[in-house]
Design a protein around this motif. Structure first.
Motif, PDB file in Angstrom:
ATOM      1  N   VAL A 126       0.879  -1.051  -0.095  1.00  0.00           N
ATOM      2  CA  VAL A 126      -0.004  -0.110   0.142  1.00  0.00           C
ATOM      3  C   VAL A 126       0.966   1.205  -0.136  1.00  0.00           C
ATOM      4  O   VAL A 126       0.611   2.256  -0.615  1.00  0.00           O
ATOM      5  CB  VAL A 126      -0.986  -0.177   1.226  1.00  0.00           C
ATOM      6  CG1 VAL A 126      -1.725   1.329   1.163  1.00  0.00           C
ATOM      7  CG2 VAL A 126      -2.072  -1.130   1.170  1.00  0.00           C
ATOM      8  N   ILE A 127       2.088   1.094   0.803  1.00  0.00           N
ATOM      9  CA  ILE A 127       2.828   2.461   0.811  1.00  0.00           C
ATOM     10  C   ILE A 127       3.331   2.689  -0.481  1.00  0.00           C
ATOM     11  O   ILE A 127       3.500   3.867  -1.024  1.00  0.00           O
ATOM     12  CB  ILE A 127       3.978   2.327   1.915  1.00  0.00           C
ATOM     13  CG1 ILE A 127       2.979   2.332   3.372  1.00  0.00           C
ATOM     14  CG2 ILE A 127       4.917   3.151   1.943  1.00  0.00           C
ATOM     15  CD1 ILE A 127       3.985   2.018   4.453  1.00  0.00           C
ATOM     16  N   VAL A 128       3.882   1.618  -1.054  1.00  0.00           N
ATOM     17  CA  VAL A 128       4.686   1.789  -2.362  1.00  0.00           C
ATOM     18  C   VAL A 128       3.591   2.310  -3.291  1.00  0.00           C
ATOM     19  O   VAL A 128       4.001   3.301  -4.254  1.00  0.00           O
ATOM     20  CB  VAL A 128       5.162   0.350  -2.912  1.00  0.00           C
ATOM     21  CG1 VAL A 128       5.571   0.545  -4.456  1.00  0.00           C
ATOM     22  CG2 VAL A 128       6.368   0.079  -1.923  1.00  0.00           C
ATOM     23  N   ALA A 129       2.440   1.910  -3.409  1.00  0.00           N
ATOM     24  CA  ALA A 129       1.379   2.111  -4.382  1.00  0.00           C
ATOM     25  C   ALA A 129       1.114   3.953  -3.958  1.00  0.00           C
ATOM     26  O   ALA A 129       1.006   4.557  -4.951  1.00  0.00           O
ATOM     27  CB  ALA A 129       0.113   1.341  -4.224  1.00  0.00           C
ATOM     28  N   LEU A 130       0.974   4.140  -2.874  1.00  0.00           N
ATOM     29  CA  LEU A 130       0.554   5.531  -2.596  1.00  0.00           C
ATOM     30  C   LEU A 130       1.685   6.392  -2.881  1.00  0.00           C
ATOM     31  O   LEU A 130       1.490   7.475  -3.331  1.00  0.00           O
ATOM     32  CB  LEU A 130       0.211   5.617  -1.160  1.00  0.00           C
ATOM     33  CG  LEU A 130      -1.226   5.023  -0.624  1.00  0.00           C
ATOM     34  CD1 LEU A 130      -1.366   5.226   0.593  1.00  0.00           C
ATOM     35  CD2 LEU A 130      -2.078   5.880  -1.461  1.00  0.00           C
ATOM     36  N   ALA A 131       2.790   6.068  -2.668  1.00  0.00           N
ATOM     37  CA  ALA A 131       4.224   6.599  -2.753  1.00  0.00           C
ATOM     38  C   ALA A 131       4.389   6.974  -4.447  1.00  0.00           C
ATOM     39  O   ALA A 131       4.542   8.387  -4.701  1.00  0.00           O
ATOM     40  CB  ALA A 131       5.369   5.923  -2.359  1.00  0.00           C
ATOM     41  N   TRP A 132       4.047   6.169  -5.247  1.00  0.00           N
ATOM     42  CA  TRP A 132       4.085   6.528  -6.472  1.00  0.00           C
ATOM     43  C   TRP A 132       3.121   7.331  -7.063  1.00  0.00           C
ATOM     44  O   TRP A 132       3.408   8.373  -8.067  1.00  0.00           O
ATOM     45  CB  TRP A 132       3.993   5.154  -7.249  1.00  0.00           C
ATOM     46  CG  TRP A 132       5.319   4.409  -7.321  1.00  0.00           C
ATOM     47  CD1 TRP A 132       5.919   3.639  -6.265  1.00  0.00           C
ATOM     48  CD2 TRP A 132       6.198   4.367  -8.243  1.00  0.00           C
ATOM     49  NE1 TRP A 132       7.152   3.221  -6.791  1.00  0.00           N
ATOM     50  CE2 TRP A 132       7.402   3.561  -8.362  1.00  0.00           C
ATOM     51  CE3 TRP A 132       6.215   4.596  -9.850  1.00  0.00           C
ATOM     52  CZ2 TRP A 132       8.457   3.489  -8.806  1.00  0.00           C
ATOM     53  CZ3 TRP A 132       7.360   4.518 -10.575  1.00  0.00           C
ATOM     54  CH2 TRP A 132       8.490   3.479 -10.152  1.00  0.00           C
ATOM     55  N   ILE A 133       1.946   7.508  -6.577  1.00  0.00           N
ATOM     56  CA  ILE A 133       0.763   8.071  -6.939  1.00  0.00           C
ATOM     57  C   ILE A 133       1.024   9.624  -6.528  1.00  0.00           C
ATOM     58  O   ILE A 133       0.885  10.478  -7.256  1.00  0.00           O
ATOM     59  CB  ILE A 133      -0.333   7.459  -6.400  1.00  0.00           C
ATOM     60  CG1 ILE A 133      -0.812   6.126  -7.320  1.00  0.00           C
ATOM     61  CG2 ILE A 133      -1.693   8.573  -6.771  1.00  0.00           C
ATOM     62  CD1 ILE A 133      -2.013   5.485  -6.771  1.00  0.00           C
ATOM     63  N   SER A 134       1.535   9.582  -5.213  1.00  0.00           N
ATOM     64  CA  SER A 134       1.641  11.054  -4.662  1.00  0.00           C
ATOM     65  C   SER A 134       2.808  11.458  -5.497  1.00  0.00           C
ATOM     66  O   SER A 134       2.883  12.962  -5.685  1.00  0.00           O
ATOM     67  CB  SER A 134       1.952  10.983  -3.123  1.00  0.00           C
ATOM     68  OG  SER A 134       2.785  10.113  -2.745  1.00  0.00           O
ATOM     69  N   MET A 135       3.989  10.833  -5.470  1.00  0.00           N
ATOM     70  CA  MET A 135       5.260  11.150  -6.245  1.00  0.00           C
ATOM     71  C   MET A 135       4.891  11.770  -7.758  1.00  0.00           C
ATOM     72  O   MET A 135       5.207  12.935  -8.147  1.00  0.00           O
ATOM     73  CB  MET A 135       6.186  10.297  -6.655  1.00  0.00           C
ATOM     74  CG  MET A 135       7.054   9.862  -5.592  1.00  0.00           C
ATOM     75  SD  MET A 135       8.163  11.334  -5.154  1.00  0.00           S
ATOM     76  CE  MET A 135       9.331  11.004  -6.462  1.00  0.00           C
ATOM     77  N   SER A 136       3.647  11.239  -8.220  1.00  0.00           N
ATOM     78  CA  SER A 136       3.301  11.685  -9.712  1.00  0.00           C
ATOM     79  C   SER A 136       2.286  13.004  -9.495  1.00  0.00           C
ATOM     80  O   SER A 136       2.415  13.849 -10.296  1.00  0.00           O
ATOM     81  CB  SER A 136       2.491  10.516 -10.216  1.00  0.00           C
ATOM     82  OG  SER A 136       3.275   9.444 -10.552  1.00  0.00           O
ATOM     83  N   PHE A 137       1.647  13.285  -8.482  1.00  0.00           N
ATOM     84  CA  PHE A 137       1.061  14.258  -8.242  1.00  0.00           C
ATOM     85  C   PHE A 137       1.991  15.472  -7.971  1.00  0.00           C
ATOM     86  O   PHE A 137       1.983  16.658  -8.857  1.00  0.00           O
ATOM     87  CB  PHE A 137       0.144  14.137  -7.045  1.00  0.00           C
ATOM     88  CG  PHE A 137      -1.322  13.864  -7.331  1.00  0.00           C
ATOM     89  CD1 PHE A 137      -2.133  14.674  -8.067  1.00  0.00           C
ATOM     90  CD2 PHE A 137      -1.761  12.701  -6.922  1.00  0.00           C
ATOM     91  CE1 PHE A 137      -3.226  14.358  -8.330  1.00  0.00           C
ATOM     92  CE2 PHE A 137      -2.990  12.151  -7.275  1.00  0.00           C
ATOM     93  CZ  PHE A 137      -3.686  12.908  -7.927  1.00  0.00           C
ATOM     94  N   PHE A 138       3.092  15.164  -7.255  1.00  0.00           N
ATOM     95  CA  PHE A 138       4.038  16.522  -6.991  1.00  0.00           C
ATOM     96  C   PHE A 138       4.730  16.509  -8.503  1.00  0.00           C
ATOM     97  O   PHE A 138       4.973  17.808  -8.599  1.00  0.00           O
ATOM     98  CB  PHE A 138       4.893  16.218  -6.003  1.00  0.00           C
ATOM     99  CG  PHE A 138       4.091  16.288  -4.618  1.00  0.00           C
ATOM    100  CD1 PHE A 138       3.662  17.448  -4.035  1.00  0.00           C
ATOM    101  CD2 PHE A 138       4.064  15.204  -3.607  1.00  0.00           C
ATOM    102  CE1 PHE A 138       3.126  17.743  -3.043  1.00  0.00           C
ATOM    103  CE2 PHE A 138       3.410  15.542  -2.421  1.00  0.00           C
ATOM    104  CZ  PHE A 138       2.790  16.714  -2.150  1.00  0.00           C
ATOM    105  N   GLY A 139       5.199  15.580  -8.732  1.00  0.00           N
ATOM    106  CA  GLY A 139       6.013  15.792 -10.115  1.00  0.00           C
ATOM    107  C   GLY A 139       5.267  16.341 -11.288  1.00  0.00           C
ATOM    108  O   GLY A 139       5.885  16.873 -12.241  1.00  0.00           O
ATOM    109  N   ALA A 140       4.115  16.308 -11.234  1.00  0.00           N
ATOM    110  CA  ALA A 140       3.226  17.054 -12.370  1.00  0.00           C
ATOM    111  C   ALA A 140       3.030  18.503 -12.165  1.00  0.00           C
ATOM    112  O   ALA A 140       2.937  19.111 -13.072  1.00  0.00           O
ATOM    113  CB  ALA A 140       1.764  16.370 -12.298  1.00  0.00           C
TER     114      ALA A 140
END
Ligand SMILES: [K+]
Ligand SMILES: [K+]
Lengths: 463, 463
Positions: free
Chosen positions: B51-65
């Motif tokens: 769950v942490i990995v999945a959330l990390a990737w999604i939130s990284m993508s938000f910030f990265g955008a």
């Protein structure tokens, strides 16, 4: 073969008559030689059962192709073989561009191969042959489509007889209903043979659309459904155990998929048709034609919106119920695959969860689960390999892929250049043979045909 | 984020500078809040790791955008999110029609997301974070691509450090070789980031073809290979145990597939190119670009003969080796699937044969085999489901199917409207989000993302 011969005499089709006569003569000679060469060891194991079934289908296709070849109705031996394999495997993929000009006896024979193939040549042979002993069990196992063969009637012979009777009753019923609606007798017979075998050879270039008769379309839709459910369920109907029919998980899923698909496609194509009824009718006909793997057409679904096309391609892969005349992966396999996927996800959430898969309330044994897993993997590799070989033809991606999926699923039509108003005549001979191979693989549930290429089978069995 | 900020200052790109500044500011605030909200229970189990990995990737993508969004370089939040997910998952599918006009700092950031994503955000974070304890083990498990994580170095921290160092060494080497060949420094950096992450974002509209320089093409071909083999093998190289490298079955299959594919495609496209060398060069580049799931292009392979296209689509599905930065099913999984298929056939020929599958000479345990079987089944259902959703866009069959396969495999380009000279801008926002979902599923080996939708995970963990 005798029925079309009589037809040829009746319609005065000289060339066709000669072709049928010659075929019967050759078949009789080869048959009598083979009977004398019967092996001494009467016991047949699973492995040999597979090999016999595979060889029987291939040799039937050779003999079955002779009328087309000798009558000159179809040009070239590969085309004749393709059309016959397509017939016996109940695929219904045709290389004919012009169907309506062919002699009636040839058209009759073409659709009749569906009817023979539909029930499985060997169930057919079992039922009419007087000397059935314990070795039939193994033949039966190789023949029965789908992962689970219901053990309803202990004796193979009586099972075969029961299925065979049910098959004839449904056939007669459809012929009757079509004639009742005003379809010519010959057309009723031929279209019913194609429906019963879930084959799909039509005698009009425009398939069932040619009749422009909603009554025919609804009747055929219903019968495509009836011929694609597990025939064992009719046994429950005979003993009036209706409760057991609705307990059948495969049937429930099958009906749910059909209703869902018809709903989505009806809405998706609504703007293309004048009334809701006609959109619904075409959607229902096409969904049943594809999922039952019959492959008839009342509409050129190749021009439908992409959502409907994609859905039909997926239904092509899914296929009918186990224990029916339909092809494809089979709904029961799909259910097991879905449950296996669900189990895998559960195992990650709860590592110590119990690993039991149930079907119809009973635990499915490890053997069957592994078998289904192995099946889908082999199926994938075969699809990829065939796709690669067919792409040598240099047809577009959609044509190459859907022709392979359609033949492996014994459906018939695909998309683009193998769409419902197209045919397989444009392919090279090599591609046609690859597709024949796919049709046989699909019809015999892959493994019997692969057995033919396993060196171990030949080494140890016949030495 | 600091590197592109400095670049923005250096090149005097005001808007981009503002965007990066704002993003850093927001990220810092959210970061400090999250650090304070650290859960009391320090133990992290496999499930929570996922769950942490999945959330990390999604939130990284938000910030990265955010840099794309605030700088106005990319229009619309969905497009910005798509481009960033595509970056971090190292897919390289772009919605940009015109790349060359963008600010250099934005281009740098775009390719840098590949570099970060390539090694896996969490291996990256593990390696630079000073406080690593036993809970990293579980994070590692969710992160490592491929079914088999080699247990080479007992301590996670040192493994992460080793992989990280190797990654940097290869990156520096490629930058050096490209500059040596005369590529501008900025281009060398950016193209190397895209190669290292097997991402594929280019800074020219024509991808690598724009340079028209065979030397660059060969260098990048070689590095696409180097970044798509199991990084654990470099450990053997470091300890000079070359024998163990060639014992690796995955590597042997990978090389065999590459040689076979290059051979077939070279012959297939020979007539399209002036010399054998150029046909070979394009074939080699494209095979490596696809199988490594980088997705660079030196040729518009969408106009190649169908055989080559089909082969490339199959390579797209196959993907790179486990333990690399590449995507796809992974060669090791493919080997296990092949062996499972072989076993299933053997079991029918010899019902009592032993059921052992070996990899690298060691028996593969039941757990892994079942896991791979489950994986392929879930993969199939996801492909079908996504294909159906994408077909709502009403693009042709080839576009819909290859866009799904390409995104699930983290490749980037597909065929037809998502071919190498096309982009993903034409899709609807809904389709783009479905494809984002596919890219995340593919990158995190499906299960962590599915975990997010499992109610049981949320109920039992955080109550
Ligand atoms: K059919
Ligand atoms: K990529």
């Amino acid at each position: 073969l005798f029925a079309p011969t009589l037809l040829a005499i009746y319609y005065g089709e000289d060339k066709a008559l000669f072709a049928f006569g010659l075929t019967i003569f050759i078949a009789m000679i080869v048959g009598s030689i083979l009977t004398k060469a019967e092996p001494e060891d009467k016991k047949i194991y699973g492995r040999e059962g597979f090999v016999i079934v595979a060889l029987a289908w291939i040799s039937m296709s050779f003999f079955g192709a002779m009328p087309f070849f000798f009558s000159g109705a179809i040009e070239g031996p590969v085309n004749c073989f393709f059309e016959t394999v397509s017939g016996f495997t109940t695929t219904g993929a045709s290389i004919l561009t012009e169907i309506e000009g062919l002699p009636k006896s040839i058209l009759f024979w073409r659709s009749f191969t569906h009817w023979i193939g539909g029930m499985g040549i060997l169930v057919f042979m079992l039922a009419i042959m007087p000397t059935v002993d314990e070795r039939s069990m193994h033949l039966m196992r190789a023949e029965a489509p789908g992962p689970l063969v219901g053990k309803l009637v202990p004796k193979v012979k009586s099972t075969a007889k029961l299925l065979y009777e049910m098959y004839i009753i449904l056939t007669l019923l459809e012929i009757f209903l079509l004639i009742l609606g005003g379809m010519p007798v010959f057309d009723s017979l031929v279209n019913t043979f194609s429906t019963a075998g879930t084959g799909g050879f039509a005698i009009k270039n425009a398939s069932i659309a040619a009749y422009e008769n909603p009554y025919f379309e609804y009747v055929i839709t219903v019968f495509m459904f009836l011929f694609s459910v597990n025939f064992n369920l009719y046994y429950f109907l005979l003993v009036k155990d209706v409760k057991n029919i609705f307990k059948n998980e495969e049937l429930r899923y099958f009906i749910a998929i059909i209703i869902g698909a018809i709903g989505i496609i009806t809405l998706n194509i609504l703007s293309l048709y004048p009334t809701f009824e006609s959109a619904f009718r075409h959607a229902a006909f096409q969904v049943l034609a594809i999922i039952s793997t019959t492959g008839f057409a009342t509409a050129n679904f190749d021009v439908w919106p992409e959502l409907s096309k994609t859905l039909l391609v997926i239904l092509m892969i899914v296929g009918a119920c186990g224990g029916s005349t339909g092809g494809g992966l089979k709904v029961s396999r799909l259910i097991l695959l879905l449950k296996m996927a669900g189990l895998e996800i559960r195992r990650i959430v709860h590592p110590r969860s119990v690993n039991i898969i149930k079907l119809d309330g009973h635990k499915v044994d490890e053997e069957t689960i592994r078998g289904v897993g192995g099946f889908i993997i082999v199926y994938l590799f075969l699809t990829m390999g065939s796709f690669l070989l067919i792409s040598l033809n240099n047809f577009d991606f959609t044509t190459s892929l859907t022709s392979v999926l359609s033949c492996l699923g014994n459906v018939g039509p695909g998309l683009a250049r193998v769409g419902p108003i197209e045919n397989y005549s444009l392919f090279s001979d090599f591609s046609k043979l690859v597709l024949c191979f796919n049709m046989l693989l699909g019809r015999l549930e892959i493994f019997p045909i692969i057995m033919l290429f396993a060196p171990a089978v030949w080494k140890r069995s016949y030495m």
